[in-house]
Design an enzyme around this catalytic site. Structure first.
Site: not given
Ligand code: UT7
Length: 325
Positions: A115, A252, A282
Site C-alpha cells: 500500500c 492512503h 482500499n
Molecule cells: O492498507 C493496508 C493497511 N490496512 C489497514 O490499514 C487496515 C487496518 N484495519 C482496519 O481497517 C480495521 O481493523 C478493520 C476494518 C479491518 C476491522 O475493524 P475493527 O473495528 O478493527 O474490527 P475487528 O477486527 O475488531 O472486528 C470486530 C467484529 C469481530 O466480531 P467479534 O469478534 O467482535 O464478535 C469480527 O468478527 O466484527 C467482525 N467482523 C465483521 N462483521 C461483519 C469482521 N469483519 C466483518 C464484516 N462484517 N465484514
C-alpha cells in the site's frame, strides 16, 4: 542556490467499469452495508474484468496522466509501477506498461511496497530526477487486489478494490526553498518484523502459488495512525514547514477511521483531507494517486497548493511525500 525539483506535470486515473456495492457483498459473505460503512467508511469498490490485468489498468491511468501533462510516451524516460499484484511473476508490470504505451527507449521497473508502493515509487523517481539521470518520469500505482482476496473471508474481502493512478513528473530548476513547485521532501520506512500482521500466504518461492491476503486488522490499525502521523511530521520538518502550510492531505485510503484518527493527531481539519475510500475502498498502491487525481480533476487541488501524501502497508512499509502542486 538552484537545485533540481521533480515538478508535477499531470495526473491520471483509471477504475474498472464493474462496481461491487456493500449490499452485493452481503449476499456472498456474512456482512452488511451497516457494518462495512460504520467500521471502514467504504460504500463500494471497482473490480477488474476477467480479461483485465494490472498493466491494462496502469496503461489507462498512464495515458490519462500523459494527456493531462500535454505529453506523449515518447517524452518519458523512466517508468515506475508500484504494484503487489503484477501481471506475471516476471517480467515487471512496468515493462508491459512501457510496451503498451509504445515506448522503445527509457527504463521501466516495478516497486513492491504494497500500500505504500506509490510513495516509494515517487521517492525513487524523485531521486533519479534530482541526480539528473532522467528527465521525465511516469509513476504509477496499479492493483488488481480482487485476484488475491479470499472471497470467503469477510474480515478482508470487504476492504479492497481494483484501480490505477499515475503522475508525470519532470526535472526542473528550483530555488531550493519551500516556495518551489514539485517534491519538497520524501520519507520512507520499512520494518520487516511485522510480516505476520499483513501478508499474502503464498508466493513463487514459498508455495509456488499466488496466495491470499491475510491481515490482523486491529493490529495494523493501531500501527497505522502512529506511523502515519509521525512520517508526516518528519517530512514537514525536513522542508522546514508545518501543518499550517499544508492545503491538502492526500492519504492512503484504507479506512475512514484511520484517515480521521491521523488527521486528528496532526491537528488538520477534516475538510482538508481528500477522501475516496467510500468510492474506491482500499486499492493499495493505487489509492494515493487515485485520490490525488480525484481532487485535481474536481478542482480542489490547484497549482501552488502544498500537499502531503502518505501511506502505510504490508511489510510494514510507510512513507510520505510533501510537495507543492
Ligand atoms: O492498507 C493496508 C493497511 N490496512 C489497514 O490499514 C487496515 C487496518 N484495519 C482496519 O481497517 C480495521 O481493523 C478493520 C476494518 C479491518 C476491522 O475493524 P475493527 O473495528 O478493527 O474490527 P475487528 O477486527 O475488531 O472486528 C470486530 C467484529 C469481530 O466480531 P467479534 O469478534 O467482535 O464478535 C469480527 O468478527 O466484527 C467482525 N467482523 C465483521 N462483521 C461483519 C469482521 N469483519 C466483518 C464484516 N462484517 N465484514
Amino acid at each position: 542556490m538552484s537545485i533540481i525539483r521533480s515538478v508535477f506535470k499531470g495526473c491520471g486515473a483509471y477504475l474498472p467499469e464493474k462496481v461491487l456495492t456493500n449490499a452485493e457483498l452481503a449476499t456472498c459473505v456474512e456482512t452488511s452495508d451497516e457494518w462495512i460503512t460504520a467500521r471502514t467508511g467504504i460504500k463500494k469498490r471497482h473490480i477488474a474484468a476477467e480479461d483485465q490485468t494490472t498493466s491494462d489498468l496502469a496503461i489507462a491511468a498512464a495515458n490519462d496522466a500523459l494527456k493531462a501533462a500535454g505529453m506523449t510516451a515518447e517524452d518519458i524516460d523512466l517508468v515506475i509501477v508500484a504494484t503487489a499484484t503484477p501481471d506475471q511473476t516476471f517480467p515487471s508490470t512496468a515493462s508491459r506498461v512501457q510496451a503498451g504505451l509504445g515506448m522503445t527507449s527509457g527504463v521501466a521497473f516495478d516497486i513492491q511496497a504494497v500500500c505504500s508502493g506509490f510513495i516509494f515509487a515517487l521517492t525513487t523517481a524523485d531521486n533519479y530526477l534530482k541526480t539528473g539521470q532522467y528527465q521525465n518520469a511516469l509513476v504509477i500505482g496499479a492493483e488488481t487486489f480482487s485476484r488475491i482476496l479470499d472471497w470467503e473471508d469477510r474480515t478482508t474481502c470487504v476492504l479492497f478494490g481494483d484501480g490505477a493512478g499515475a503522475v508525470v513528473i519532470s526535472a526542473e530548476t528550483g530555488s531550493g526553498t519551500s516556495t518551489d513547485r514539485g517534491i519538497l521532501a520524501t520519507q520512507i520506512h520499512s520494518d520487516g518484523r511485522y510480516n505476520d500482521l499483513l501478508y499474502v500466504d503464498g508466493g513463487p518461492s514459498s508455495t509456488k502459488t499466488v496466495g491470499h491476503l491475510r491481515m490482523q486488522g486491529r493490529e495494523v490499525f493501531r500501527h497505522a495512525v502512529t506511523n502515519l502521523a509521525s512520517v508526516v511530521r518528519d517530512s514537514l520538518a525536513v522542508a522546514n514547514m508545518n501543518m499550517d502550510d499544508v492545503n491538502w492531505i492526500v492519504p492512503h485510503q484504507a479506512n475512514k477511521r484511520i484517515l480521521d484518527g491521523t488527521a486528528r493527531k496532526l491537528g488538520i481539519e477534516a475538510d482538508r483531507v481528500v477522501v475516496t475510500v467510500d468510492q474506491h475502498a482500499n486499492t493499495s498502491a493505487a489509492s494515493v494517486p487515485l485520490a490525488l487525481a480525484t481532487a485535481v480533476k474536481d478542482g480542489r487541488i490547484v497549482e501552488g497548493d502544498v500537499i502531503i501524501m502518505e501511506a502505510m502497508g504490508g511489510g510494514f512499509t510507510w512513507g510520505a511525500c510533501l510537495c507543492r502542486w
